[in-house]
Scaffold this active site. Structure first.
Site, PDB file in Angstrom:
ATOM      1  N   CYS A  85       0.810  -1.223   0.000  1.00 47.10           N
ATOM      2  CA  CYS A  85       0.000   0.000   0.000  1.00 47.10           C
ATOM      3  C   CYS A  85       0.839   1.266   0.000  1.00 47.10           C
ATOM      4  CB  CYS A  85      -0.952   0.009   1.194  1.00 47.10           C
ATOM      5  SG  CYS A  85      -0.180   0.401   2.778  1.00 47.10           S
ATOM      6  N   CYS A 148      -8.729  11.540   3.361  1.00 40.75           N
ATOM      7  CA  CYS A 148      -8.587  11.063   4.749  1.00 40.75           C
ATOM      8  C   CYS A 148      -7.155  11.254   5.229  1.00 40.75           C
ATOM      9  CB  CYS A 148      -9.010   9.606   4.870  1.00 40.75           C
ATOM     10  SG  CYS A 148      -7.756   8.415   4.370  1.00 40.75           S
ATOM     11  N   CYS A 151      -2.992   7.787   3.536  1.00 41.03           N
ATOM     12  CA  CYS A 151      -2.023   7.355   2.521  1.00 41.03           C
ATOM     13  C   CYS A 151      -1.008   8.450   2.226  1.00 41.03           C
ATOM     14  CB  CYS A 151      -2.748   7.022   1.222  1.00 41.03           C
ATOM     15  SG  CYS A 151      -3.434   8.515   0.434  1.00 41.03           S
ATOM     16  N   GLY A 353      16.378  -8.044  -0.128  1.00 44.30           N
ATOM     17  CA  GLY A 353      15.405  -6.962   0.076  1.00 44.30           C
ATOM     18  C   GLY A 353      14.363  -7.303   1.113  1.00 44.30           C
ATOM     19  N   GLU A 356      10.446 -11.064   0.344  1.00 46.65           N
ATOM     20  CA  GLU A 356       9.856 -12.390   0.425  1.00 46.65           C
ATOM     21  C   GLU A 356       9.938 -12.885   1.874  1.00 46.65           C
ATOM     22  OE1 GLU A 356       8.730 -13.886  -2.615  1.00 46.65           O
ATOM     23  OE2 GLU A 356       7.694 -15.074  -1.094  1.00 46.65           O
ATOM     24  N   GLY A 450      17.122 -13.068  -4.732  1.00 45.73           N
ATOM     25  CA  GLY A 450      15.992 -13.354  -3.845  1.00 45.73           C
ATOM     26  C   GLY A 450      14.824 -13.931  -4.611  1.00 45.73           C
ATOM     27  N   ASN A 451      14.592 -13.405  -5.792  1.00 44.91           N
ATOM     28  CA  ASN A 451      13.476 -13.880  -6.596  1.00 44.91           C
ATOM     29  C   ASN A 451      13.697 -15.325  -7.029  1.00 44.91           C
ATOM     30  OD1 ASN A 451      12.095 -14.041  -9.547  1.00 44.91           O
ATOM     31  ND2 ASN A 451      10.931 -12.725  -8.164  1.00 44.91           N
ATOM     32  N   GLU A 898     -19.061   1.843  10.027  1.00 41.23           N
ATOM     33  CA  GLU A 898     -20.348   2.297  10.570  1.00 41.23           C
ATOM     34  C   GLU A 898     -20.784   1.365  11.688  1.00 41.23           C
ATOM     35  OE1 GLU A 898     -23.324   3.140   7.629  1.00 41.23           O
ATOM     36  OE2 GLU A 898     -24.906   3.287   9.118  1.00 41.23           O
ATOM     37  N   ARG A 976     -32.355  -0.398   0.455  1.00 38.06           N
ATOM     38  CA  ARG A 976     -31.868   0.591  -0.513  1.00 38.06           C
ATOM     39  C   ARG A 976     -31.719  -0.035  -1.902  1.00 38.06           C
ATOM     40  NH1 ARG A 976     -29.778   5.770  -0.849  1.00 38.06           N
ATOM     41  NH2 ARG A 976     -30.159   6.169   1.357  1.00 38.06           N
ATOM     42  N   GLU A1370     -21.837   9.188  -1.784  1.00 35.68           N
ATOM     43  CA  GLU A1370     -22.113   7.899  -2.406  1.00 35.68           C
ATOM     44  C   GLU A1370     -22.547   7.972  -3.878  1.00 35.68           C
ATOM     45  OE1 GLU A1370     -24.094   5.199   0.881  1.00 35.68           O
ATOM     46  OE2 GLU A1370     -24.723   7.280   1.062  1.00 35.68           O
TER      47      GLU A1370
HETATM   48  C1  LIG Z   1       4.261  -6.439  -2.410  1.00 29.99           C
HETATM   49  C2  LIG Z   1       5.062  -7.472  -3.144  1.00 29.99           C
HETATM   50  C3  LIG Z   1       4.948  -7.559  -4.507  1.00 29.99           C
HETATM   51  C4  LIG Z   1       5.676  -8.507  -5.195  1.00 29.99           C
HETATM   52  N1  LIG Z   1       5.528  -8.564  -6.543  1.00 29.99           N
HETATM   53  C5  LIG Z   1       6.229  -9.464  -7.247  1.00 29.99           C
HETATM   54  C6  LIG Z   1       6.086  -9.521  -8.661  1.00 29.99           C
HETATM   55  O1  LIG Z   1       5.365  -8.736  -9.266  1.00 29.99           O
HETATM   56  N2  LIG Z   1       6.769 -10.477  -9.310  1.00 29.99           N
HETATM   57  C7  LIG Z   1       7.593 -11.356  -8.666  1.00 29.99           C
HETATM   58  O2  LIG Z   1       8.186 -12.193  -9.317  1.00 29.99           O
HETATM   59  N3  LIG Z   1       7.762 -11.301  -7.338  1.00 29.99           N
HETATM   60  C8  LIG Z   1       7.102 -10.380  -6.615  1.00 29.99           C
HETATM   61  N4  LIG Z   1       7.255 -10.333  -5.252  1.00 29.99           N
HETATM   62  C9  LIG Z   1       8.132 -11.292  -4.573  1.00 29.99           C
HETATM   63  C10 LIG Z   1       9.519 -10.721  -4.188  1.00 29.99           C
HETATM   64  O3  LIG Z   1       9.503  -9.341  -4.146  1.00 29.99           O
HETATM   65  C11 LIG Z   1      10.566 -11.120  -5.148  1.00 29.99           C
HETATM   66  O4  LIG Z   1      10.675 -12.506  -5.181  1.00 29.99           O
HETATM   67  C12 LIG Z   1      11.940 -10.497  -4.866  1.00 29.99           C
HETATM   68  O5  LIG Z   1      12.729 -10.585  -5.998  1.00 29.99           O
HETATM   69  C13 LIG Z   1      12.661 -11.143  -3.709  1.00 29.99           C
HETATM   70  O6  LIG Z   1      13.910 -10.493  -3.551  1.00 29.99           O
HETATM   71  P1  LIG Z   1      14.473 -10.088  -2.127  1.00 29.99           P
HETATM   72  O7  LIG Z   1      15.842  -9.605  -2.341  1.00 29.99           O
HETATM   73  O8  LIG Z   1      13.570  -9.151  -1.460  1.00 29.99           O
HETATM   74  O9  LIG Z   1      14.435 -11.494  -1.403  1.00 29.99           O
HETATM   75  P2  LIG Z   1      14.502 -11.840   0.138  1.00 29.99           P
HETATM   76  O10 LIG Z   1      13.140 -11.782   0.718  1.00 29.99           O
HETATM   77  O11 LIG Z   1      15.535 -11.066   0.813  1.00 29.99           O
HETATM   78  O12 LIG Z   1      14.955 -13.367   0.031  1.00 29.99           O
HETATM   79  C14 LIG Z   1      14.169 -14.306  -0.641  1.00 29.99           C
HETATM   80  C15 LIG Z   1      14.888 -15.641  -0.641  1.00 29.99           C
HETATM   81  O13 LIG Z   1      16.078 -15.531  -1.406  1.00 29.99           O
HETATM   82  C16 LIG Z   1      17.209 -15.938  -0.630  1.00 29.99           C
HETATM   83  N5  LIG Z   1      18.344 -15.135  -1.074  1.00 29.99           N
HETATM   84  C17 LIG Z   1      18.404 -13.784  -1.164  1.00 29.99           C
HETATM   85  N6  LIG Z   1      19.610 -13.421  -1.658  1.00 29.99           N
HETATM   86  C18 LIG Z   1      20.317 -14.564  -1.875  1.00 29.99           C
HETATM   87  C19 LIG Z   1      21.604 -14.832  -2.367  1.00 29.99           C
HETATM   88  N7  LIG Z   1      22.432 -13.888  -2.759  1.00 29.99           N
HETATM   89  N8  LIG Z   1      21.972 -16.138  -2.449  1.00 29.99           N
HETATM   90  C20 LIG Z   1      21.156 -17.124  -2.055  1.00 29.99           C
HETATM   91  N9  LIG Z   1      19.922 -16.923  -1.593  1.00 29.99           N
HETATM   92  C21 LIG Z   1      19.507 -15.655  -1.498  1.00 29.99           C
HETATM   93  C22 LIG Z   1      16.777 -15.684   0.797  1.00 29.99           C
HETATM   94  O14 LIG Z   1      17.526 -16.450   1.704  1.00 29.99           O
HETATM   95  C23 LIG Z   1      15.334 -16.089   0.754  1.00 29.99           C
HETATM   96  O15 LIG Z   1      15.192 -17.462   0.830  1.00 29.99           O
HETATM   97  C24 LIG Z   1       6.551  -9.379  -4.516  1.00 29.99           C
HETATM   98  C25 LIG Z   1       6.675  -9.283  -3.139  1.00 29.99           C
HETATM   99  C26 LIG Z   1       5.955  -8.327  -2.453  1.00 29.99           C
HETATM  100  C27 LIG Z   1       6.106  -8.215  -0.971  1.00 29.99           C
HETATM  101  S1  FES Z   2      -6.547  10.203   1.145  1.00 35.92           S
HETATM  102 FE1  FES Z   2      -7.572   8.525   2.080  1.00 35.92          FE
HETATM  103  S2  FES Z   2      -6.496   6.830   1.321  1.00 35.92           S
HETATM  104 FE2  FES Z   2      -5.629   8.484   0.251  1.00 35.92          FE
HETATM  105  S1  FES Z   3       3.352  -1.142   2.215  1.00 37.99           S
HETATM  106 FE1  FES Z   3       1.531  -1.087   3.350  1.00 37.99          FE
HETATM  107  S2  FES Z   3       2.292  -0.674   5.318  1.00 37.99           S
HETATM  108 FE2  FES Z   3       4.055  -0.976   4.206  1.00 37.99          FE
END
Ligand SMILES: Cc1cc2nc3c(=O)[nH]c(=O)nc-3n(C[C@H](O)[C@H](O)[C@H](O)COP(=O)(O)OP(=O)(O)OC[C@H]3O[C@@H](n4cnc5c(N)ncnc54)[C@H](O)[C@@H]3O)c2cc1C
Ligand code: FES
Ligand code: FES
Length: 1440
Positions: A85, A148, A151, A353, A356, A450-451, A898, A976, A1370
């Protein structure tokens, strides 16, 4: 504390006695390393320019936990805790190579606290204050960018990062494209504003028109990402397409010649001259991608910004280790240290990051007891590119560091692509996937490593990388470095070949030689374009030889199997074939169906859609690749994806005449407080002495007997003070309910819905309470559950309602005779899903007990102070007079607070009474969604009869709502709905019945529109069915059926002179050039096979009053004038963003003849105004405004002698002082009750009106649909509303735009899904999508009715409402359905081209899945999935 002392003891479980040789514990294994390397447990960083040293902080804390624990940093909000968000956005100021600064927006709710070491954190408080706002804060506030306000700090921070990154080397470069098209705001949600004013405020920072020097784009070597970032087309630090710069100055308004040319091309989106004319019809709002800057705004001076703390320039990272017996954090500074750690303790969790891992910690309760932060390790995050042109040309592989942020990966890809051209198409594909990957704040920290290590089946990076033939470089201590091909990396669901002790150091992407004929592309389809996880995500690569024969082909898909997978048969089948042959394409499509033969009940659902998508995406790739390989003169444009342009729009700036203060545009009085973070919400209130925090224990079953509840472990957890449940209150006091008292606060013996409250745990801190609540064990015996409307009808499971409307022949008996005389009789079933309120502030309450007299002060985020007070008094066993309910503002409500806020207030009150201590609770997003109910999903069985011309004669209808497990307000919502099924059309004979289905789902409740939008959607659905059956133009059909003055509604209320729909239809059609555009849409559709447009024009009429709860149509106010002339105002309404306080101050100021700033509307509390009605039904201004006026009139009467004495224009200070000295009462209670109304159900003889008046409106919307995927964009919307004589037009425009976008979400995007076990699956922004910045209409024009058809000004005096205004909250929401109905037209055009003849049945929400499948073309037919016997869809839709 020394690092070694903080080691966990031990961090993981002791070794089982069966093992002969005990393995070392983590403590044993890691202690030598800690002692040799990790000599500090301190984090050193800066916050808003101040130095912070944190010694051994709580290892459970993310950055947000620390920030919100500081009394002076409450502006950063918790909205979801899952990165979805943006409410928690803060900016990290980091140093880059070459003494450059970068400003990185991050989600503090996920960001590991350890990651701030050596950085400078900027929160909203670091920008400015109400007294001295930052220009961004000032402009967002004054340009109505907050309602509000919850955000707002997060959005301001995302913009702040963008604006600050736009200034480099003395040049400021920012374009509308940067603001809107590059995804800088895609991680932020706003549920109130409809986004338009925020974008306009941001665009005042565009300075490409300042005639500055063009920035020269040159590449220098070595090519490291830090150097190239701000040269990249379309990245944060540059001007996107237009790169003029202001030479250091910025923040000025004005028009740019470049923008003008772009805006004229923009106007061609709709491709009509009228769009240009209507864009210029109004005054202030952007018509060319930029907003003019009002004169009184402070200019922006980038050189006056918060500097990077000088001491951090030379900061040397130290290896850090801190933690306690539960969890320990490491922050190594080199790859070597990381490898050593992983070798010593392989299960240590690498954290990149954390996007995950933190989700797993939070939602899956994963316990990572040894965590290693890797993102700041240079070897893992720093890109080393080619050092010279020669190296660049010879480049055969790009090696991306594993933990480099995705934003930087995207930048590297784009830069290299611009240098290498087509041979870097793999990088282009990856960059494209990353652009639509999560939100910007996530991309700023998340990594490829991470991905890939996560191995999610819907990873967006994996398919593109597999298609590109990428490898993963792994390093371990023993094996050293080696490469794993990504195509073999994934083993099974979320499992890879990465060894436990392995570190992903790089991802290597091979590049073909320049002469190779190869194309790589990637496509993703999700429910929402921005920041959404994929339904299907894909990467394609084909290499052909000179003869056009396929040499290599890789087609990788996510979302089709438990891991990212390749279409093996398809790859094989195209091998050695001529790529351009249509036979090759057809064989590949057939093979794809074999590769992905998904079963009907596939996890995640959507089997047919997913299959159809694989075919469509392949088809798109085939066309585009042929074109790009230059092997055929194919124009690939027709099959290209839809791209959005920069948005524009107008407001027509209504000004009321004859008044001084009301009728004037004025920002929300709290706007600057919202933008600076100074606005205080319940959870921002300072920590009370001795305060406790609550967490809820919720049912995990839809319907079950509770056999046992074991809270013993929870009570032993650190900081836990107590547990409460049904045994803590008497049986009779345990029940509450807004209409019927039928819902237990704590479940007794049985649970009737997933998410029902069983108990609460309270502890010294929030995290402790939540951790303990998760440990309460409940044993259930499962009982059969009813989830859907069909199931409820079958089981005859209804709440008592029994109300119906009869008109004409129905009053006497049956409608059969009328139907028999009808020329056409059409029947159908129409359905509409529910809608989650998704207010940004979740439910929260704070109870402060007063021991002396048993009284209690409660602060709650509620729209309904009186109902909270009643039930809090009940659970406390005290009279209502002992409970003071208070609220200053809510972070959004939309009806959701409400009634459903009541239990939260009761729960904290019970705990506060028991412990004699203040108790606070704020629900987590998932808890809030699971417990608080939604807009009612509905189903309607209709039978309509018309004459030969389609004029409706007769309607027989059953409306069903899914009420959930308790009655709540479902009956009133149905009332309504029944009274809005006419929309704007005359129905001579009608019999309308409403049914409330009792099910085992969450108890559904009020939501903006309160059943009205659902009913009018049913009306417009049967209108479409009539038009299609009779082959009459739908607009003509609507016109024929419109009410005329004097006709009666189905509830027998007379349509009077205040019916302006015909006028508005006429005026808006002319303004929007509707008829011409409709023709042009037809022409467009005849020329385009894979894109279709649709346009529609729909009216709405919404009744104002608490329709069937007559007693609620009253309000009180209390106005006090102090002898210095200042005025304190209280009234019964609550401020939830709709601007009620602002409007009430305007009313009081107008009445008392003072300026608005002399009035102080402090808060709303039951000690000040007794028995307030809920602020709902769009009647807040009507009711409270009249009460305020009444109080002011009393005061004016008393002050009249002094006005005569001192003169009409004498200041209030003089008048009030004199009156006070004469012992005049300067306090007055105002009161008002709504006259005229008083409908009684069943009175068909002489009923009183149900509604005081009707607010009306018309909208015209044009859309474009991607036939291949079901994706769409809204090209243009024009709205005209009759809101009477607006009290504050700028607030009303905001209400109209915000309501429209919420309605757009309801009808096209938002989809609540349940599991077969009855668990609400969509419990957060990750799974439940509300519209984002890039979903709003590209052209969005809003106007207000002023004249009748003859051009005479309308004065609305006949209304006898406050200042002749109309309620606006509304009514515009239903107009969001124009997006759905325009899409329906586009689908019809696509069906026509595919010769689909059957009548179209399309239920809302019109998600990409539903739209795509409704097209019914060859791909859809071939992708059909027949359920096996007993096989069901994975998810349940409870409107069905
Ligand atoms: C709001 C939100 C939206 C998202 N949208 C998407 C999306 O659109 N598409 C998508 O594919 N994913 C999405 N994700 C998932 C996530 O963001 C991705 O998978 C991201 O790339 C994870 O990277 P990270 O560095 O944050 O991983 P982390 O959370 O830090 O780690 C994830 C895993 O990777 C391992 N790891 C990290 N670095 C290394 C390394 N160097 N060597 C070995 N292991 C390692 C960690 O130990 C852990 O197991 C989303 C997540 C969130 C929270
Ligand atoms: S002003 Fe209310 S959520 Fe953005
Ligand atoms: S993104 Fe919603 S509180 Fe952090």
């Amino acid at each position: 504390m020394a690092a070694a002392e903080v080691l966990p003891q031990p961090p993981i479980a002791p070794i089982s006695s069966l093992q002969p040789v005990p393995a070392p514990s983590a403590a044993e294994a890691l202690t030598p390393l800690i002692q040799s390397t990790y000599r500090t447990s301190e984090l050193r960083f800066f916050v808003n320019g101040r130095s912070v040293v944190l010694s051994n902080p709580d290892p459970e804390w993310v950055l947000l936990d620390w920030i919100r624990a500081q009394d002076n940093l409450k502006g950063t909000k918790l909205g979801c805790g899952e990165g979805g968000c943006g409410a928690c956005t803060v900016v990290l100021q980091t140093r880059e190579k070459g003494r450059r600064l970068k400003h990185i927006a991050v989600n503090a709710c996920l960001f590991p606290l350890v990651g701030v070491d050596g950085k400078s954190v900027i929160t909203i408080e670091g920008l400015g204050t109400v007294a001295r706002p930052h220009p961004l804060q000032e402009r967002v506030a004054k340009m109505h960018g907050s309602q509000c306000g919850f955000c707002t700090p997060g959005i301001v921070m995302s913009l702040y990062a963008l604006v600050r990154n736009s200034y480099q080397d003395g040049k400021f470069r920012l374009s509308a494209s940067d603001i809107e098209l590059q995804g800088h705001l895609d991680g932020n949600l706003c549920r109130c504003t409809g986004y338009k004013p925020i974008l306009e405020a941001a665009k005042t920072f565009i300075v490409e028109d300042l005639k500055g020097d063009l920035i020269e784009e040159t590449v220098s070597y070595p090519l490291a990402v830090d150097d190239v970032t701000d040269r990249l087309p379309g990245t944060a630090a540059n001007g996107g397409e237009c790169r003029a710069s202001s030479n250091g100055s910025c923040g000025r308004p004005g028009g740019c010649c470049r923008d003008s040319s772009r805006s004229s091309s923009k106007s061609s989106v709709g491709e009509t001259s009228s769009q240009q004319s209507s864009v210029t019809q109004a005054t202030s709002v952007s018509s060319n991608g930029k907003a003019p800057l009002p004169k009184d705004f402070a200019p922006y001076d980038p050189t006056a910004e918060l500097i990077f703390p000088p001491v951090l320039w030379g900061y040397q990272q130290q290896p850090i280790c801190y933690g306690d017996g539960r969890k320990i954090w490491f922050k190594p500074t080199s790859l070597e240290q990381l490898i050593q750690l992983k070798d010593a303790w392989p299960s240590a969790k690498i954290i990149g990051g954390a996007s995950e891992t933190q989700i797993e910690v939070r939602f899956k309760k994963s316990e990572y007891r040894v965590c290693v932060y890797a993102s700041d390790i240079e070897e893992l995050s720093r890109f080393e590119g080619p050092q010279s042109d020669e190296e660049l040309l010879a480049l055969s592989e790009v090696s991306i560091p594993g933990n480099m942020s995705l934003t930087k990966v995207e930048e590297v890809c784009v830069t290299l692509l611009s240098k290498l051209g087509p041979r870097a198409s793999a990088l282009e594909a990856l960059a494209k996937q990353l652009r639509y990957f999560a939100g910007r704040q996530i991309r700023n920290v998340a990594s490829l490593a991470g991905n890939l290590a996560t191995a999610s089946p819907i990873s967006d990076a994996a398919p593109a990388l597999i298609a590109a033939g990428a490898t993963v470089a792994v390093r371990t201590k023993k094996e050293g470095s080696y490469d794993l091909p990504l195509s073999n990396f994934f083993v099974k669901y979320r499992t890879t070949h990465l060894p436990a002790n392995g570190v992903i150091t790089h991802i290597k992407i091979p590049l073909p030689s320049p002469e190779t004929l190869e194309v790589t592309k990637a496509y993703k389809q999700a429910k929402r374009k921005d920041d959404d996880i994929a339904i299907v995500t894909s990467g394609f690569r084909v290499r052909i030889n000179e003869e056009g024969i396929v040499q290599q082909a890789t087609f990788a898909f996510g979302g089709m199997a438990p891991t990212t997978t390749v279409a093996a048969k398809t790859q094989h089948i195209v091998q050695g074939k001529r790529w351009i042959d249509s036979n090759t394409r057809e064989e590949a499509i057939s093979a794809l169906l074999e590769d992905f033969d998904l079963p009907f009940g596939v996890p995640g659902g959507m089997a047919q859609y997913r299959k159809a998508l694989t075919l469509s995406l392949f088809f798109r790739f085939w066309n585009e690749s042929i074109s790009e390989l230059g092997i055929a003169p194919l124009d690939h444009k027709p099959v290209q994806e839809i791209h959005r342009e920069i948005s524009t729009g107008t407001r027509d700036h209504f000004v009321a005449s004859g008044t001084k203060v009301v009728g004037r545009e004025m920002p929300h009085l709290s706007a600057l407080k919202h933008c600076t973070g100074e606005a205080e919400y319940v959870d921002d209130m300072p920590q009370q002495k001795n305060e406790l925090h609550c967490a809820v224990v919720l049912s995990t079953k839809a319907h079950a007997k509770i056999l046992a509840v074991d809270w013993s472990i929870a009570l032993k957890m650190p900081g836990v003070v107590g547990y409460l449940d049904k045994d803590s209150v008497s049986r009779e006091n345990n029940n509450w309910g807004p209409i019927r008292v039928d819902e237990p606060l704590f479940a007794v013996d049985e649970v009737h819905s997933h998410g029902q409250t069983i108990g609460i745990v309270y502890a010294e801190s929030v995290l402790q309470a939540q951790a303990a609540a998760a440990k309460v064990r409940v044993t259930y015996e499962i009982l059969p559950a009813i989830l859907t409307i069909d199931q409820a009808i079958k089981a005859q499971s209804f709440f008592e309602h029994g109300k119906q409307l009869k008109k004409g022949a129905a009053i006497q008996g049956s409608l059969d005779g009328v139907f028999a005389k009808c020329e056409h009789v059409i029947e159908g079933i129409t359905k509409l899903g529910g809608q989650e309120h998704f207010y940004l502030e979740t439910n929260a309450a704070l109870a402060i007990p007063h021991i002396e007299d048993g009284s209690m002060e409660l602060y709650a985020s509620t729209q309904n102070l009186a109902e909270n007070q009643i039930f809090v008094a009940q659970v406390l066993g005290v009279p209502m007079s002992r409970v003071n309910m208070r609220v200053r503002r809510l972070g959004g409500a939309y009806g959701g607070k409400e009634s459903r806020s009541t239990p939260i207030a009761c729960l904290v009150a019970i705990a506060a009474k028991k412990e004699r201590r203040p108790v606070r609770m704020m629900l987590n997003r998932d808890e809030d969604i699971a417990t608080s109910g939604q807009r009612h999903p509905m189903q309607c069985k209709w039978k309509v009869g018309t004459d030969a011309n389609g004029i409706i004669q007769c309607l027989d209808i059953d409306i069903y709502n899914n009420a959930g497990y308790s009655l709540d307000m479902s009956g009133a919502v149905m009332d309504r709905a029944c009274t809005h099924i006419d929309n704007c059309y005359h129905i001579p004979h009608a019999w309308i019945r409403g049914w409330l289905c009792k099910t085992n789902t969450v108890s559904n409740t009020a939501f903006r529109g309160f059943g009205g939008p659902q009913a009018m959607y049913f009306t417009e659905s049967f209108m479409s069915a009539i038009a299609e059956r009779l082959e009459v133009d739908i607009d003509e059909l609507r016109a024929r059926n419109l009410y005329k003055q004097g006709e009666l509604t189905p509830f027998l209320q007379t349509i009077d002179i205040d019916f302006h729909i015909p006028t508005m239809l006429e005026q808006l059609s002319a303004n929007a050039d509707y008829e011409n555009r409709k023709k042009e849409v037809g022409i467009f559709n005849s020329k385009n096979r894979y894109r279709k447009r649709g346009i529609c024009k729909i009216p709405t009429k919404f009744g104002l009053s608490f329709a069937t709860a007559l007693h609620l149509n009253q309000a009180g106010a209390y106005v006090r004038i102090y002898e210095d002339g200042s005025i304190l105002l209280h009234h019964g309404g609550t401020e939830m963003g709709q601007g009620l306080y602002t409007k009430m101050c305007q009313v009081a100021a107008e009445e008392l003849g003072v300026s608005v700033d002399q009035i102080f509307n402090k808060d709303s509390q039951t000690d000040q105004v007794a028995n307030p009605s809920p602020t709902a039904a769009s009647s807040g201004s009507d009711l409270n405004g009249m009460a305020v006026k009444n109080a002011c009139e009393q005061l004016n009467e008393r002050l009249e002698p002094y006005r005569k004495q001192f003169g009409r224009d004498a200041p209030m200070s003089v008048i009030a002082h004199a009156a006070y000295r004469d012992r005049v009462n300067l306090a007055a209670n105002g009161f008002w009750k709504m006259p005229r109304i008083g409908y009684k159900w069943g009175n068909y003889k002489d009923p009183l009106p149900m509604y005081y008046y009707f607010t009306q409106g018309v909208a015209i919307t044009e859309v474009e649909l991607d036939v291949l995927t079901g994706d769409h964009t809204v090209l243009r919307t024009d709205i005209m509303m009759d809101v009477g004589r607006s009290i504050n037009p700028s607030i009303d425009y905001g209400q109209i735009e915000g309501a429209f976008v919420q309605g757009q979400g309801l009808f096209t995007m938002e989809e609540s899904l349940w599991t077969r076990q009855g668990e609400l699956f969509t419990r957060g922004p990750g799974t439940y999508k509300i519209p984002g910045f890039s979903d709003i209409p590209q052209i969005f024009n809003v106007s207000m009715l002023r004249h009748d058809s003859s051009g005479n000004a309308i004065n609305w005096k006949h209304l006898r409402s406050i200042q002749s205004s109309k309620g606006v909250g509304e009514p515009p929401l239903f107009l969001g359905s124009t997006v759905f109905f325009a899409l329906r037209e586009a689908v019809k055009a696509a069906r026509e081209m595919n010769s689909v003849k059957e009548p179209l049945v399309l239920n809302a929400p019109g998600t990409p899945e539903k739209l795509r499948l409704a097209i019914g073309d060859e791909f859809v037919k071939r992708a059909a999935v027949v359920p096996k016997e007993g096989e069901t869809n994975f998810f349940v839709r409870i409107e069905e």
